[in-house]
Design an enzyme around this catalytic site. Sequence first.
Site, PDB file in Angstrom:
ATOM      1  N   GLU A  75       0.806  -1.224   0.000  1.00 23.67           N
ATOM      2  CA  GLU A  75       0.000   0.000   0.000  1.00 23.67           C
ATOM      3  C   GLU A  75       0.838   1.273   0.000  1.00 23.67           C
ATOM      4  O   GLU A  75       0.417   2.301  -0.538  1.00 23.67           O
ATOM      5  CB  GLU A  75      -0.946   0.006   1.204  1.00 23.67           C
ATOM      6  CG  GLU A  75      -2.076  -1.000   1.105  1.00 23.67           C
ATOM      7  CD  GLU A  75      -1.754  -2.336   1.744  1.00 23.67           C
ATOM      8  OE1 GLU A  75      -2.666  -3.159   1.905  1.00 23.67           O
ATOM      9  OE2 GLU A  75      -0.567  -2.566   2.081  1.00 23.67           O
ATOM     10  N   PHE A 137     -11.950  -6.621  13.719  1.00 24.53           N
ATOM     11  CA  PHE A 137     -10.849  -7.115  12.904  1.00 24.53           C
ATOM     12  C   PHE A 137     -10.444  -6.066  11.861  1.00 24.53           C
ATOM     13  O   PHE A 137     -11.280  -5.531  11.158  1.00 24.53           O
ATOM     14  CB  PHE A 137     -11.276  -8.411  12.206  1.00 24.53           C
ATOM     15  CG  PHE A 137     -10.247  -8.967  11.275  1.00 24.53           C
ATOM     16  CD1 PHE A 137      -9.027  -9.434  11.745  1.00 24.53           C
ATOM     17  CD2 PHE A 137     -10.484  -9.008   9.911  1.00 24.53           C
ATOM     18  CE1 PHE A 137      -8.073  -9.941  10.888  1.00 24.53           C
ATOM     19  CE2 PHE A 137      -9.532  -9.517   9.032  1.00 24.53           C
ATOM     20  CZ  PHE A 137      -8.322  -9.985   9.525  1.00 24.53           C
ATOM     21  N   GLN A 138      -9.176  -5.799  11.797  1.00 25.39           N
ATOM     22  CA  GLN A 138      -8.588  -4.825  10.870  1.00 25.39           C
ATOM     23  C   GLN A 138      -9.190  -3.422  11.038  1.00 25.39           C
ATOM     24  O   GLN A 138      -9.387  -2.688  10.068  1.00 25.39           O
ATOM     25  CB  GLN A 138      -8.710  -5.285   9.412  1.00 25.39           C
ATOM     26  CG  GLN A 138      -7.798  -6.477   9.108  1.00 25.39           C
ATOM     27  CD  GLN A 138      -7.658  -6.776   7.636  1.00 25.39           C
ATOM     28  OE1 GLN A 138      -8.560  -6.523   6.842  1.00 25.39           O
ATOM     29  NE2 GLN A 138      -6.523  -7.329   7.254  1.00 25.39           N
ATOM     30  N   LYS A 187     -17.521  -0.292   5.635  1.00 26.94           N
ATOM     31  CA  LYS A 187     -17.964  -1.293   4.666  1.00 26.94           C
ATOM     32  C   LYS A 187     -19.466  -1.221   4.411  1.00 26.94           C
ATOM     33  O   LYS A 187     -19.923  -1.357   3.262  1.00 26.94           O
ATOM     34  CB  LYS A 187     -17.582  -2.690   5.152  1.00 26.94           C
ATOM     35  CG  LYS A 187     -17.846  -3.772   4.115  1.00 26.94           C
ATOM     36  CD  LYS A 187     -17.223  -5.102   4.480  1.00 26.94           C
ATOM     37  CE  LYS A 187     -17.425  -6.117   3.359  1.00 26.94           C
ATOM     38  NZ  LYS A 187     -16.752  -7.403   3.656  1.00 26.94           N
ATOM     39  N   MET A 506      24.450   8.500   2.614  1.00 26.46           N
ATOM     40  CA  MET A 506      24.343   9.770   3.330  1.00 26.46           C
ATOM     41  C   MET A 506      24.570   9.571   4.825  1.00 26.46           C
ATOM     42  O   MET A 506      25.178  10.425   5.487  1.00 26.46           O
ATOM     43  CB  MET A 506      22.973  10.410   3.077  1.00 26.46           C
ATOM     44  CG  MET A 506      22.896  11.870   3.509  1.00 26.46           C
ATOM     45  SD  MET A 506      24.108  12.936   2.674  1.00 26.46           S
ATOM     46  CE  MET A 506      23.196  13.403   1.203  1.00 26.46           C
TER      47      MET A 506
END
Length: 597
Positions: A75, A137-138, A187, A506
Amino acid sequence: MEITKAQPSTAANAAQGPSHSVSESQDLMGSEILVKSLQAENVQYIWGYPGGAVLYIYDALYKQDTIQHVLVRHEQAAVHAADGYARATGEVGVALVTSGPGLTNAVTGIATAYMDSIPMVIISGQVPTAAIGLDAFQECDTVGITRPIVKHNFLVKDPRDLAETLKKAFHIARTGRPGPVVVDIPKDVSFKKVPYTGYPESVEMRSYNPVKKGHGGQIRKALQLLLTAKRPYIYTGGGVLLSNASNELRTLVDMLGYPVTNTLMGLGAYPASDRKFLGMLGMHGTVEANNAMQNCDVLLAVGARFDDRVIGNPKHFAQNDRKIIHIDIDPSSISKRVKVDIPIVGDVKDVLTELITMIRETTTRADAGALAAWWDTIEAWRQRDCLKYDRGNQEVIKPQYVVETLWNMTKDADTYITSDVGQHQMWAAQFYRFDEPRRWINSGGLGTMGVGIPYAMGIKLAKPESEVFCITGEGSVQMNIQELSTCLQYNTPIKICSLNNRYLGMVRQWQEIEYSGRYSHSYMDALPNFVKLAEAYGHVGMLIEHARDVEPALREARKLKDRTVFMDFRTDPTENVFPMVQAGKGITEMLLGSEDL
């Protein structure tokens, strides 16, 4: 932010495709309304990754054919790819992620876009409204997590609000000082059916009305100050590019004949090949750009914010007396770090246009003698040749040589350069001389490793006929290297130039200079075989170990127009980026090479 409701259009037509209204309401699922809203905004690409909370949205995407969804492998890369697309095109980039880890994986990409003021809309799934706050959940608090790193965010609790919310989200993202906007969709909101009467044609928000037109009196004062300057300087940043004001900037500089510099984010706004351009300024800027910044008597700052990487220590910067004019669309950026004398709040393009008109109308001209003397001083600084490196050393590949060779080969082609973050980023900024805007795509404010390949993917979809090169390092490139799979699936043949010095370069440079050479965890001693890795993903891999092979390798890669090519350049592990301003120092207190250490 207090937001009033937009007035939905009653005019009609919402059939398939990007139409804006319907003659009468029809019952649609929230996910279908979302897709119609995206079509109405003329969205062409969405980068995303599916999950349980967004499956109705993915089903709605499946049933249409005007928006192409690009399935990334992580993602973070979805948001970076949409970000790269937005930077190169000026359009709003769109990403789609699921709830919980989908959103948290996207946070780095959102923060990256926020720091660089990139217009984006990120759509995230959420658990059903009845489950919010119950540790479902999630589940995660998307609004709370993203609040500090977005321009605005929305939690949509009613599918009837979806079209209006999307209209607001795109409007907020692209207007004023641009930035990312998150729209969180539970949802159940995506599957409930509600009457749909079309996408709003306009939006009104009482608390959000960014000023575009600058104050005429302030612009007139700025002109008077500019024309009486003895040592004028024009300092420009990413705001010039975001406002699409490069042509106006070029006109202004050419009319006045004043020296000009760009920040890291502003490169390409003024042609690097023009003699009036003094190079990039700041921590790794040129001697002439930094000295002019410190010693000018009138400074015109355009779409820039005097950040720490540009002016170094503010107390050191304030030691020299100068008058400062600051043009910016964001009033909170003016006098934030440096007190300015003439603030002008407005869109850069509009303000520069008005300033140019006033110059044409006035008979007053700058002091030619003083300007000539100022240029003599600048040319003396320029003689230092602060970007010199050991070009004669053929025993090892100098990273600067790779970038310089690439620039010489592609400067007359329509080329986009992305970079990751580190030494390679600075060498790209110093040695690839950008003459056009929106061709240099990098993470400036947040300094995010791993953006290079996703940026390049997003640009290549938007600009399929252009050449797209990603200049990266062996450290940064591994942070999103899985996106080589996406490049294959969606046929985005980018060219990757990895300046592989086997160090986190760096970090190693700072450890050499500031930490007495204690290289704590900056050596990469378990690197993959990048050639075989590229081939495993279905691409072409090249290993380049000798300076004499740099140009032939780049030529061969460019010939392979339809293939992604990974070039593993084994570069000098001891090379440092100079000039360099150490933390806490002023911008004229530069290290110019190893002899200064």
